[in-house]
Scaffold this motif. Sequence first.
Motif, PDB file in Angstrom:
ATOM      1  N   ARG A   1       0.833  -1.196   0.000  1.00 44.49           N
ATOM      2  CA  ARG A   1       0.000   0.000   0.000  1.00 44.49           C
ATOM      3  C   ARG A   1       0.873   1.254   0.000  1.00 44.49           C
ATOM      4  O   ARG A   1       2.077   1.194   0.237  1.00 44.49           O
ATOM      5  CB  ARG A   1      -0.937   0.013   1.204  1.00 44.49           C
ATOM      6  CG  ARG A   1      -0.275   0.203   2.552  1.00 44.49           C
ATOM      7  CD  ARG A   1      -1.291   0.033   3.664  1.00 44.49           C
ATOM      8  NE  ARG A   1      -0.755   0.372   4.978  1.00 44.49           N
ATOM      9  CZ  ARG A   1      -0.082  -0.443   5.754  1.00 44.49           C
ATOM     10  NH1 ARG A   1       0.182  -1.679   5.339  1.00 44.49           N
ATOM     11  NH2 ARG A   1       0.355  -0.051   6.941  1.00 44.49           N
ATOM     12  N   GLY A   2       0.262   2.386  -0.249  1.00 45.97           N
ATOM     13  CA  GLY A   2       0.982   3.660  -0.305  1.00 45.97           C
ATOM     14  C   GLY A   2       0.409   4.555  -1.384  1.00 45.97           C
ATOM     15  O   GLY A   2       0.330   5.770  -1.228  1.00 45.97           O
ATOM     16  N   ARG A   3      -0.007   3.930  -2.491  1.00 43.11           N
ATOM     17  CA  ARG A   3      -0.732   4.651  -3.540  1.00 43.11           C
ATOM     18  C   ARG A   3      -2.163   4.130  -3.551  1.00 43.11           C
ATOM     19  O   ARG A   3      -2.407   2.966  -3.281  1.00 43.11           O
ATOM     20  CB  ARG A   3      -0.090   4.425  -4.907  1.00 43.11           C
ATOM     21  CG  ARG A   3       1.298   5.013  -5.050  1.00 43.11           C
ATOM     22  CD  ARG A   3       1.775   4.921  -6.484  1.00 43.11           C
ATOM     23  NE  ARG A   3       1.928   3.539  -6.920  1.00 43.11           N
ATOM     24  CZ  ARG A   3       1.986   3.161  -8.197  1.00 43.11           C
ATOM     25  NH1 ARG A   3       1.856   4.067  -9.164  1.00 43.11           N
ATOM     26  NH2 ARG A   3       2.137   1.899  -8.512  1.00 43.11           N
ATOM     27  N   SER A   4      -3.108   4.997  -3.855  1.00 39.98           N
ATOM     28  CA  SER A   4      -4.505   4.572  -3.857  1.00 39.98           C
ATOM     29  C   SER A   4      -4.773   3.633  -5.028  1.00 39.98           C
ATOM     30  O   SER A   4      -4.071   3.644  -6.044  1.00 39.98           O
ATOM     31  CB  SER A   4      -5.433   5.782  -3.940  1.00 39.98           C
ATOM     32  OG  SER A   4      -5.392   6.357  -5.237  1.00 39.98           O
ATOM     33  N   GLU A   5      -5.808   2.839  -4.854  1.00 42.55           N
ATOM     34  CA  GLU A   5      -6.250   1.945  -5.918  1.00 42.55           C
ATOM     35  C   GLU A   5      -6.561   2.728  -7.191  1.00 42.55           C
ATOM     36  O   GLU A   5      -6.208   2.318  -8.298  1.00 42.55           O
ATOM     37  CB  GLU A   5      -7.487   1.194  -5.427  1.00 42.55           C
ATOM     38  CG  GLU A   5      -8.084   0.189  -6.370  1.00 42.55           C
ATOM     39  CD  GLU A   5      -9.325  -0.449  -5.779  1.00 42.55           C
ATOM     40  OE1 GLU A   5     -10.258  -0.730  -6.548  1.00 42.55           O
ATOM     41  OE2 GLU A   5      -9.373  -0.674  -4.548  1.00 42.55           O
TER      42      GLU A   5
END
Length: 292
Positions: free
Chosen positions: A112-116
Amino acid sequence: MYRLLGDLPPRRRKITATLLEKTQFCGYHLEKLILHLNDQEPVPAYFVRPLNVSGKIPGILYNHAHGGNYELGKDELISGRKGLQTPAYGKVLTDSGYAVLCIDCWCFGERRGRSESEVFKEMLWKGKVLWGMMVYDSLRAMDYLVSRPEVDGNRLATMGISMGSTMAWWVAALDIRIKVCVDLCCLTDYQSLIEARGLDGHGIYYYVPSLLKYFTTARINALIAPRYHLSLAGDYDFLTPVSGLEKIDAELKKVYAGFGASFAWQLQRYPVGHLETAGMRQEVMKFLHRYL
């Protein structure tokens, strides 16, 4: 169907694995791994297996859910999640003699770290499809699972709930090595979902360009036949309209009957929403014990 998944890395690129930690957890062996499955980013994973078992044992690719919980990812295997029965599947499956692999999908867990939405949009510009890259990683994860010396490559299964359910039947449709598919709460007929105006119930990851020009949900699942397939659904689950479940069931009954394998396809419905009941858990384990 595979070609609809965008520009994917080579299907047979070399896989490497780094073991970060090996420990005992809840009465089973737990390995924390970094797998190099694709050509873009490493894939954290858990591999679990029973204690004090020798020889090759059946292997299961467990696919985690979405649920808007981007932190959980592969930890679902060992910690469970809301909507699933307890104990977590890592404990139940290893107690039953199975080896299990679960990876963090794109945007989840340690990825995770960047949005979908951000990842989807960037991939779209570059000719890639987020679901395609997710499916690719899962197919390569199965390649890794088969390579494990503990795993019997003739006794493979895949399973999951919600997004993990969808992943299970896509991967089983694309990988004929898989003997058993178990999906919970996401066997969704696409046309029925459109008619019920339920498209926003699924994340943006779910949508594959041009898919409906060539495939229905039933046609994808027909690719699993005559292999063993158990689907469990809730009649009050807005992600899986009942009219669609009935349509898929009718079509797959015909397909499996044509193979002389009517017993190998089972759809069981419950008067519940988007969750696993105790009865569902019992049916999952019974199906795995019988056919895997």
